[in-house]
Each structure stands twice: as structure tokens, then as C-alpha cells.
Motif scaffolding. Sequence first.
Motif, PDB file in Angstrom:
ATOM      1  N   HIS A 155      -5.638   7.165  -3.770  1.00 54.61           N
ATOM      2  CA  HIS A 155      -4.968   8.265  -3.966  1.00 54.61           C
ATOM      3  C   HIS A 155      -4.957   8.791  -5.388  1.00 54.61           C
ATOM      4  N   GLY A 156      -5.863   8.554  -6.222  1.00 48.95           N
ATOM      5  CA  GLY A 156      -6.303   9.416  -7.439  1.00 48.95           C
ATOM      6  C   GLY A 156      -5.981   8.689  -8.428  1.00 48.95           C
ATOM      7  N   GLY A 157      -5.416   7.561  -8.665  1.00 49.42           N
ATOM      8  CA  GLY A 157      -4.912   6.827  -9.686  1.00 49.42           C
ATOM      9  C   GLY A 157      -6.057   5.841 -10.198  1.00 49.42           C
ATOM     10  N   THR A 158      -5.738   4.987 -11.394  1.00 47.39           N
ATOM     11  CA  THR A 158      -6.303   4.122 -11.935  1.00 47.39           C
ATOM     12  C   THR A 158      -5.564   2.847 -12.301  1.00 47.39           C
ATOM     13  N   VAL A 159      -6.182   1.787 -11.693  1.00 43.79           N
ATOM     14  CA  VAL A 159      -5.563   0.494 -12.118  1.00 43.79           C
ATOM     15  C   VAL A 159      -6.136  -0.486 -12.987  1.00 43.79           C
TER      16      VAL A 159
ATOM     17  N   ALA B 240       0.656  -1.195   0.007  1.00 42.42           N
ATOM     18  CA  ALA B 240      -0.042  -0.020  -0.187  1.00 42.42           C
ATOM     19  C   ALA B 240       0.838   1.447  -0.074  1.00 42.42           C
ATOM     20  N   ALA B 241       1.949   1.083   0.551  1.00 43.67           N
ATOM     21  CA  ALA B 241       2.969   2.416   0.700  1.00 43.67           C
ATOM     22  C   ALA B 241       3.363   2.863  -0.648  1.00 43.67           C
ATOM     23  N   LEU B 242       3.774   1.500  -1.210  1.00 44.96           N
ATOM     24  CA  LEU B 242       4.230   1.723  -2.713  1.00 44.96           C
ATOM     25  C   LEU B 242       3.283   2.384  -3.520  1.00 44.96           C
ATOM     26  N   GLY B 243       1.814   1.801  -3.594  1.00 39.99           N
ATOM     27  CA  GLY B 243       0.903   2.497  -4.016  1.00 39.99           C
ATOM     28  C   GLY B 243       0.834   3.991  -3.857  1.00 39.99           C
ATOM     29  N   PHE B 244       0.910   4.547  -2.608  1.00 39.16           N
ATOM     30  CA  PHE B 244       0.730   5.693  -2.387  1.00 39.16           C
ATOM     31  C   PHE B 244       1.940   6.669  -2.893  1.00 39.16           C
ATOM     32  N   ALA B 245       3.028   6.005  -2.962  1.00 40.56           N
ATOM     33  CA  ALA B 245       4.322   6.602  -3.307  1.00 40.56           C
ATOM     34  C   ALA B 245       4.189   6.856  -4.856  1.00 40.56           C
ATOM     35  N   LEU B 246       3.804   5.986  -5.468  1.00 41.69           N
ATOM     36  CA  LEU B 246       3.566   6.071  -7.126  1.00 41.69           C
ATOM     37  C   LEU B 246       2.594   7.123  -7.641  1.00 41.69           C
ATOM     38  N   MET B 247       1.647   7.427  -6.503  1.00 38.80           N
ATOM     39  CA  MET B 247       0.764   8.415  -7.005  1.00 38.80           C
ATOM     40  C   MET B 247       1.501   9.709  -6.558  1.00 38.80           C
ATOM     41  N   GLN B 248       2.484   9.842  -5.894  1.00 37.09           N
ATOM     42  CA  GLN B 248       3.355  11.361  -5.648  1.00 37.09           C
ATOM     43  C   GLN B 248       4.078  11.416  -6.900  1.00 37.09           C
ATOM     44  N   GLN B 249       4.483  10.483  -7.748  1.00 33.58           N
ATOM     45  CA  GLN B 249       5.398  10.497  -8.661  1.00 33.58           C
ATOM     46  C   GLN B 249       4.278  10.739 -10.178  1.00 33.58           C
ATOM     47  N   HIS B 250       3.082  10.218 -10.073  1.00 32.65           N
ATOM     48  CA  HIS B 250       2.343   9.979 -11.202  1.00 32.65           C
ATOM     49  C   HIS B 250       1.111  10.340 -10.810  1.00 32.65           C
ATOM     50  N   PRO B 251       0.718  11.349 -10.392  1.00 39.93           N
ATOM     51  CA  PRO B 251      -0.735  11.883  -9.804  1.00 39.93           C
ATOM     52  C   PRO B 251      -1.756  11.514 -10.864  1.00 39.93           C
ATOM     53  N   ALA B 252      -2.796  10.812 -10.409  1.00 40.57           N
ATOM     54  CA  ALA B 252      -4.150  10.515 -11.203  1.00 40.57           C
ATOM     55  C   ALA B 252      -3.481   9.450 -12.586  1.00 40.57           C
ATOM     56  N   GLY B 253      -2.258   8.773 -12.315  1.00 41.33           N
ATOM     57  CA  GLY B 253      -1.701   8.015 -13.273  1.00 41.33           C
ATOM     58  C   GLY B 253      -2.618   6.838 -13.357  1.00 41.33           C
TER      59      GLY B 253
ATOM     60  N   SER C  77     -11.251  -1.140  -7.668  1.00 39.19           N
ATOM     61  CA  SER C  77     -12.200  -1.292  -8.797  1.00 39.19           C
ATOM     62  C   SER C  77     -11.984  -2.740  -9.479  1.00 39.19           C
ATOM     63  N   VAL C  78     -13.164  -3.369  -9.883  1.00 40.34           N
ATOM     64  CA  VAL C  78     -12.799  -4.481 -10.488  1.00 40.34           C
ATOM     65  C   VAL C  78     -12.923  -4.609 -12.058  1.00 40.34           C
ATOM     66  N   VAL C  79     -11.747  -4.892 -12.494  1.00 43.94           N
ATOM     67  CA  VAL C  79     -11.673  -5.049 -13.959  1.00 43.94           C
ATOM     68  C   VAL C  79     -12.170  -6.210 -14.825  1.00 43.94           C
ATOM     69  N   HIS C  80     -13.359  -6.009 -15.588  1.00 42.81           N
ATOM     70  CA  HIS C  80     -13.801  -6.902 -16.154  1.00 42.81           C
ATOM     71  C   HIS C  80     -12.883  -8.071 -16.688  1.00 42.81           C
TER      72      HIS C  80
END
Length: 448
Positions: free
Chosen positions: A64-68, A25-38, A143-146
Motif C-alpha cells: 500500500h505504498g510504504g517502505t519497511v 496485515a490490517a495494521l499495515g494497511f491502516a498505517l498507510m492510511q495515516q502515513h501514505p508512502a511512509g 523487500s529484503v533489507v540487507h
Amino acid sequence: MTTVRFGTDGIRGIAGETLTVELAAALGFALMQQHPAGLVLIGRDTRPSGPALASALAGAIEAHGGTVIDVGIIPTPGLASLVAGEPRAACGVVVTASHNPVEYNGLKVLARDGRKIPDAEERALEAAMEIALAEPVQVAAPSVVHAAEAEEYRGRYARALAALAQTVSAAGLRVVVDAAHGAASPFAVAALAATGATVLPFAMGDGVINDGVGATDPAALGEQVRAHGADLGIALDGDADRCVVVDAAGRAIDGDVLIALIALDRKRRGVAGSERAVATVLTNSGVERHLAAHGITLERTPVGDRHIAERLAAGQGGFGGEKSGHLLFTELSPTGDGLLSAITVLGLVARAGTPVGAMADAVPLDPQLQRAVQVPPGGGERLLMEPDLQSAIREAEVALAQTGGRVLVRLSGTEPLLRVMGEGPDRAAVTAAVERLIEVAASLVRGR
């Protein structure tokens, strides 16, 4: 505060102990600091700990604003190619510990171009992760990807493998492929069969990842090759970025020899950039001399396929590899891909019309010995700087230099190990030097 450290191939640890859902989870947070809404593509291997880690990672990114897009089980190089080919993607993460045993897992971050991220970006992620670990990270229900969407992404990779395989004519060859019960299991047979070869599957996901199978333990594959009367065997590791070759007698071909065979084949075919090959400081000096005799310069880098990739990129492409089976073809993939490597090897053997074992025997090697000592977590750097060990290293360097040999002592980037490599024309001197260094290091570890 927890200290986060990227090794030579991402962050690794024992799942649930040193590699936790909180760390993911911490990595997910950190990635969004580098790639906001990425947009982040996530893949994983077949470890039981993978789904929970991937879910925590995805949940933090989305909170934290991103999409997966969770692609599911796919080789690391497969996700790398998807990231590089998806204009919307900011980066990718593979939940894998590659060749490590099943109790381990890891987090490999891939840059926008599909390659491993540079050191500076790793340091920035480490700093952001440590901040996140100081207090709970917000995690959304991802979110669940089909399933059809994830399958379409996996299909892109499968089609790319087939496209390369169809440029190779390996009809008549019989090959056993060992997927290490890992991420290549859904892809390996179809990819190699597209070359025209007869493919015999082994360790295709119905057992424990890397448990007595795969690139780090090819003995069982050798038995399968002999039992089926196959021409060769291909062993992959858990995330399928390595390729190890076994000959018809069940003998594993030395990884440095495989580098030489591929480099020589590329030179004969006039492939662009084939006058050079890139390998690490561990590659056997006999290979360097052999390639030089055929007009190929071997350039060396620090250990780690990321360093090879960086050197290849700086030199306008070409081929490089590691003894461990990481092989990089810049014209084919942004990172080492065990299945692309396997297809390339089948083409090489088919063109030569010579058994791979016979070709391997023609490449001379200097005697080389590699050993390792288990070190306490976090204590490797202190051990490496111990005066007694430094003194023993200097003595070994002097002793082997007298016969044209060398020694290399380093910390593993993926496991808590101190690794010792010795090489030279005098096998007895190499063995004595390495065993002495192992003895000194083990004594220092026991004395703590």
C-alpha cells in the motif's frame, strides 16, 4: 466484522488465534492510511510467531505504498530510539507481547517521536483495521533489507547504551542480568559491562521467552545471584522495557521502592526536574509520604507507562515509573528502557556504597495486596458493571477508608483479567477486602 481494540500497550492476543497474520496485515494497511508512502521501522522479540507476523505487517505496508526496514530482534525501547533518531521514519511497530507467555504476541505502534501513539490515533487505526478485515488485505512479498543494514540500526542502539554506561562507574559490583530469553539477549551483557561492573549472564535467548524467568518471575534470578555471590541482579522482560532488581539475598525489590530510590538519588544529585516524580494510581502510598518528606512531589496517573510519559512531557520532563518495572527517564529515552534503567540502578548503587537491599529497607510501605480474576474475552466491562460487584466495591471502599486505606478495581489492558488492589495500614482489613472482591467477581464469572 472483527472488533479491533488497542489495550494499554498495543494489540495483544494468542498468536494464530486472536492475533493473526491477517490482523498484522490490517495494521499495515491502516498505517498507510495515516502515513501514505511512509517509512516504517519494524522490530520484534524472540517469539517463534514473530517472523510471520512481521512479514505480514511489512508486506501490507509495502503493498500500500510504504517502505519497511525490518531491524529484526531488538528491545521495544531500542526501536523507539531508532524511530526518534531516523528523520525518514513515519512510525515504528514492535511485534511483541512484552512480559506475556510465549503463546501470546502483540503489535506495539510507536509514533514519530518514539513514544506510544495517543488514544485518538489508536481509535483511527482501529477503524481502518476493521475496514481492512472485512475483505482480504493486499500483501506484497516484503523487500529484503540487507543484513548489514539491519545490523547497522541495531548497532546504533548498542552504541547509545554504551555511551550512557560509560558515564557510570560501577567497577567492583557483580551483577547477574536475566534477559528473559527475550529481545535484550544480544545487548544486555555488553551494555552493563560498559559500566565497569562484572556481568554474569542468565536466560540469554537459549530458552523460551518469559518461561520461569524475567521481570515477572525473578525467583530464578534470585537463586543465580545467591549462587554467584553477586551484589544484585537485574531482570528484564521479553521486550526489555521493564527492569526489576534483586538484592544480594535474592529478594526482589518492590517496584515502588525502586521508584523511590531513583527519585531520591536524582534529588541528591540535583538532576533537573527532580523535585517531582510521576507514578500511577497503583503506587504505594508509603512511597508518596516518604518522597514528600524529602521534598519530592509524587504525581499520579492512570495505569500504563504511556500515561506517565504524557504527564512527564506535559511537565517538561523528569522521572517516572510503574511498580511493574517500567521506568522512564525523559532525558535519556522517549520510552521506558529496561537496559537504561539497569545502567541507572548500577550507578545509584555504586554511588551509595550501600547494598541495594539495605537502601530498600529504609523505604516504608503500606501493606498492599493485588489479586486477579480471569474473565471471558470481551466480558470484562460487563463484569465490572455488575450490580453485585459494584456494591462489593463500595463496601470495600468504606471499610478501608476507616483506617486510611483504599481499593482499586480495574480491567487489565494486556490480559483478560479483572485486577483488584487493596492498600492500607491495617493488613487484615486489606486482605479481607481484596479477598471478598475476588470472591464476588469469581462467583459472577462462574455464574455466566
